[in-house]
Design a protein around this motif. Structure first.
Motif, PDB file in Angstrom:
ATOM      1  N   ASP A   1      -4.491  -9.252  15.118  1.00 25.26           N
ATOM      2  CA  ASP A   1      -4.548 -10.060  16.334  1.00 25.26           C
ATOM      3  C   ASP A   1      -6.004 -10.226  16.763  1.00 25.26           C
ATOM      4  N   THR A   2      -6.213 -10.991  17.841  1.00 25.05           N
ATOM      5  CA  THR A   2      -7.588 -11.275  18.273  1.00 25.05           C
ATOM      6  C   THR A   2      -7.989 -10.607  19.578  1.00 25.05           C
ATOM      7  N   THR A   3      -7.039 -10.194  20.394  1.00 24.66           N
ATOM      8  CA  THR A   3      -7.396  -9.564  21.672  1.00 24.66           C
ATOM      9  C   THR A   3      -6.534  -8.337  21.935  1.00 24.66           C
ATOM     10  N   GLY A   4      -7.105  -7.391  22.634  1.00 30.46           N
ATOM     11  CA  GLY A   4      -6.371  -6.183  23.019  1.00 30.46           C
ATOM     12  C   GLY A   4      -5.970  -5.323  21.839  1.00 30.46           C
ATOM     13  N   VAL A   5      -6.727  -5.367  20.759  1.00 31.27           N
ATOM     14  CA  VAL A   5      -6.370  -4.644  19.532  1.00 31.27           C
ATOM     15  C   VAL A   5      -6.706  -3.167  19.680  1.00 31.27           C
ATOM     16  N   GLY A   6      -5.740  -2.319  19.336  1.00 30.73           N
ATOM     17  CA  GLY A   6      -5.979  -0.890  19.404  1.00 30.73           C
ATOM     18  C   GLY A   6      -4.708  -0.090  19.222  1.00 30.73           C
ATOM     19  N   MET A   7      -4.826   1.202  19.436  1.00 33.41           N
ATOM     20  CA  MET A   7      -3.675   2.105  19.357  1.00 33.41           C
ATOM     21  C   MET A   7      -3.982   3.355  20.174  1.00 33.41           C
ATOM     22  N   ALA A   8      -2.924   4.012  20.595  1.00 30.68           N
ATOM     23  CA  ALA A   8      -3.086   5.270  21.326  1.00 30.68           C
ATOM     24  C   ALA A   8      -3.356   6.430  20.380  1.00 30.68           C
ATOM     25  N   GLY A   9      -2.935   6.289  19.125  1.00 32.90           N
ATOM     26  CA  GLY A   9      -3.151   7.358  18.164  1.00 32.90           C
ATOM     27  C   GLY A   9      -2.290   7.213  16.934  1.00 32.90           C
ATOM     28  N   VAL A  10      -2.277   8.267  16.140  1.00 32.96           N
ATOM     29  CA  VAL A  10      -1.537   8.326  14.880  1.00 32.96           C
ATOM     30  C   VAL A  10      -0.420   9.343  15.021  1.00 32.96           C
ATOM     31  N   LEU A  11       0.749   9.015  14.480  1.00 34.49           N
ATOM     32  CA  LEU A  11       1.890   9.929  14.466  1.00 34.49           C
ATOM     33  C   LEU A  11       2.245  10.249  13.016  1.00 34.49           C
ATOM     34  N   VAL A  12       2.381  11.523  12.709  1.00 31.65           N
ATOM     35  CA  VAL A  12       2.824  11.946  11.387  1.00 31.65           C
ATOM     36  C   VAL A  12       4.209  12.563  11.569  1.00 31.65           C
ATOM     37  N   HIS A  13       5.199  11.924  10.967  1.00 27.85           N
ATOM     38  CA  HIS A  13       6.583  12.397  11.007  1.00 27.85           C
ATOM     39  C   HIS A  13       6.783  13.253   9.756  1.00 27.85           C
ATOM     40  N   TYR A  14       7.238  14.495   9.945  1.00 25.84           N
ATOM     41  CA  TYR A  14       7.362  15.402   8.815  1.00 25.84           C
ATOM     42  C   TYR A  14       8.519  16.359   9.017  1.00 25.84           C
ATOM     43  N   HIS A  15       8.849  17.079   7.946  1.00 24.78           N
ATOM     44  CA  HIS A  15       9.916  18.077   8.062  1.00 24.78           C
ATOM     45  C   HIS A  15       9.555  19.347   7.307  1.00 24.78           C
ATOM     46  N   VAL A  16      10.175  20.425   7.758  1.00 28.92           N
ATOM     47  CA  VAL A  16      10.126  21.722   7.097  1.00 28.92           C
ATOM     48  C   VAL A  16      11.585  22.131   6.970  1.00 28.92           C
ATOM     49  N   GLY A  17      12.091  22.169   5.738  1.00 32.53           N
ATOM     50  CA  GLY A  17      13.516  22.421   5.552  1.00 32.53           C
ATOM     51  C   GLY A  17      14.318  21.317   6.224  1.00 32.53           C
ATOM     52  N   SER A  18      15.232  21.682   7.101  1.00 32.99           N
ATOM     53  CA  SER A  18      16.054  20.675   7.790  1.00 32.99           C
ATOM     54  C   SER A  18      15.555  20.376   9.205  1.00 32.99           C
ATOM     55  N   SER A  19      14.396  20.899   9.569  1.00 34.71           N
ATOM     56  CA  SER A  19      13.835  20.658  10.908  1.00 34.71           C
ATOM     57  C   SER A  19      12.799  19.529  10.858  1.00 34.71           C
ATOM     58  N   ASP A  20      12.916  18.571  11.766  1.00 37.30           N
ATOM     59  CA  ASP A  20      12.013  17.422  11.849  1.00 37.30           C
ATOM     60  C   ASP A  20      10.995  17.606  12.957  1.00 37.30           C
ATOM     61  N   TYR A  21       9.751  17.144  12.693  1.00 37.01           N
ATOM     62  CA  TYR A  21       8.661  17.287  13.639  1.00 37.01           C
ATOM     63  C   TYR A  21       7.822  16.016  13.687  1.00 37.01           C
ATOM     64  N   VAL A  22       7.037  15.895  14.750  1.00 37.17           N
ATOM     65  CA  VAL A  22       6.052  14.822  14.876  1.00 37.17           C
ATOM     66  C   VAL A  22       4.729  15.453  15.297  1.00 37.17           C
ATOM     67  N   TRP A  23       3.664  15.106  14.586  1.00 37.64           N
ATOM     68  CA  TRP A  23       2.301  15.511  14.930  1.00 37.64           C
ATOM     69  C   TRP A  23       1.580  14.281  15.450  1.00 37.64           C
ATOM     70  N   HIS A  24       0.737  14.438  16.466  1.00 38.75           N
ATOM     71  CA  HIS A  24      -0.104  13.310  16.888  1.00 38.75           C
ATOM     72  C   HIS A  24      -1.551  13.774  16.973  1.00 38.75           C
ATOM     73  N   ASN A  25      -2.438  12.819  16.715  1.00 40.73           N
ATOM     74  CA  ASN A  25      -3.862  13.151  16.632  1.00 40.73           C
ATOM     75  C   ASN A  25      -4.538  13.142  17.995  1.00 40.73           C
ATOM     76  N   VAL A  26      -5.828  13.392  18.014  1.00 44.20           N
ATOM     77  CA  VAL A  26      -6.602  13.456  19.244  1.00 44.20           C
ATOM     78  C   VAL A  26      -7.135  12.077  19.652  1.00 44.20           C
ATOM     79  N   LEU A  27      -7.590  11.263  18.678  1.00 39.45           N
ATOM     80  CA  LEU A  27      -8.263  10.001  19.002  1.00 39.45           C
ATOM     81  C   LEU A  27      -7.385   8.765  18.901  1.00 39.45           C
TER      82      LEU A  27
END
Length: 175
Positions: free
Chosen positions: A138-164
């Motif tokens: 796009d041309t205006t207002g381009v950005g994001m609040a951050g990055v989300l990493v969706h992951y699992h350990v065994g049968s448990s699901d998690y989300v990690w988010h970054n600082v920037l």
């Protein structure tokens, strides 16, 4: 500050308290990077380290953007490194200087989705640098609040988010 969670099924939500959330997790969303770029341009967003503080392997399911405006993920990779992170900039792949820094093993990068991250001690010297290839759509207002990493350990699901987060300046040559 609200915690970000992602749905994993109709009845279950992913936890934000997983093994990728280390000592600096409370700072998530506290900063912002700015990169000048035109619509259609590629960007490198590679300033995040994924560290498995747990006792079992983590499997990454997908990488998404939080509150993205005018950006899309083209590719997300894990780059092994022992000294430096790839960092941020215009273009992808990252410039040769970033890829050839001492300790950066760009040639052994792997797709983030499906990658397994083994447990690491807090003093581990080798780290997993998460590097995203983003495209400006796009041309205006381009950005994001951050990055989300969706992951699992065994049968448990998690989300990690970054600082920037990220702002893209599409009208000027600098931020």
């Amino acid at each position: 500050m609200a915690l970000v969670t992602g749905c994993t099924s109709a009845d279950q939500q992913a936890s934000t308290g997983g093994p990728l959330n280390g000592p600096d997790y409370a700072d998530a969303g506290s900063g912002e990077e700015c990169i000048p770029a035109k619509t259609g341009s590629s960007l490198t967003f590679g300033g995040d380290e994924l560290h498995n503080y747990g006792s079992k392997a983590v499997v990454i399911d997908k990488v998404t953007l939080s509150k993205a405006r005018g950006l899309r993920v083209v590719e997300a990779v894990i780059v092994p490194t022992s000294t430096s992170l790839i960092g941020y900039g215009t273009g992808y792949p990252p410039d040769p200087g970033a890829r050839s820094q001492p300790g950066v093993d760009w040639d052994h990068r792997r797709k983030a989705a499906g990658a397994t991250l083994s447990p690491q001690s807090e003093k581990a010297k080798n780290v997993n640098n998460l590097v995203l290839h983003l495209q400006v759509t796009d041309t205006t207002g381009v950005g994001m609040a951050g990055v989300l990493v969706h992951y699992h350990v065994g049968s448990s699901d998690y989300v990690w988010h970054n600082v920037l987060g990220l702002t893209v300046e599409t009208k000027k040559k600098s931020c």
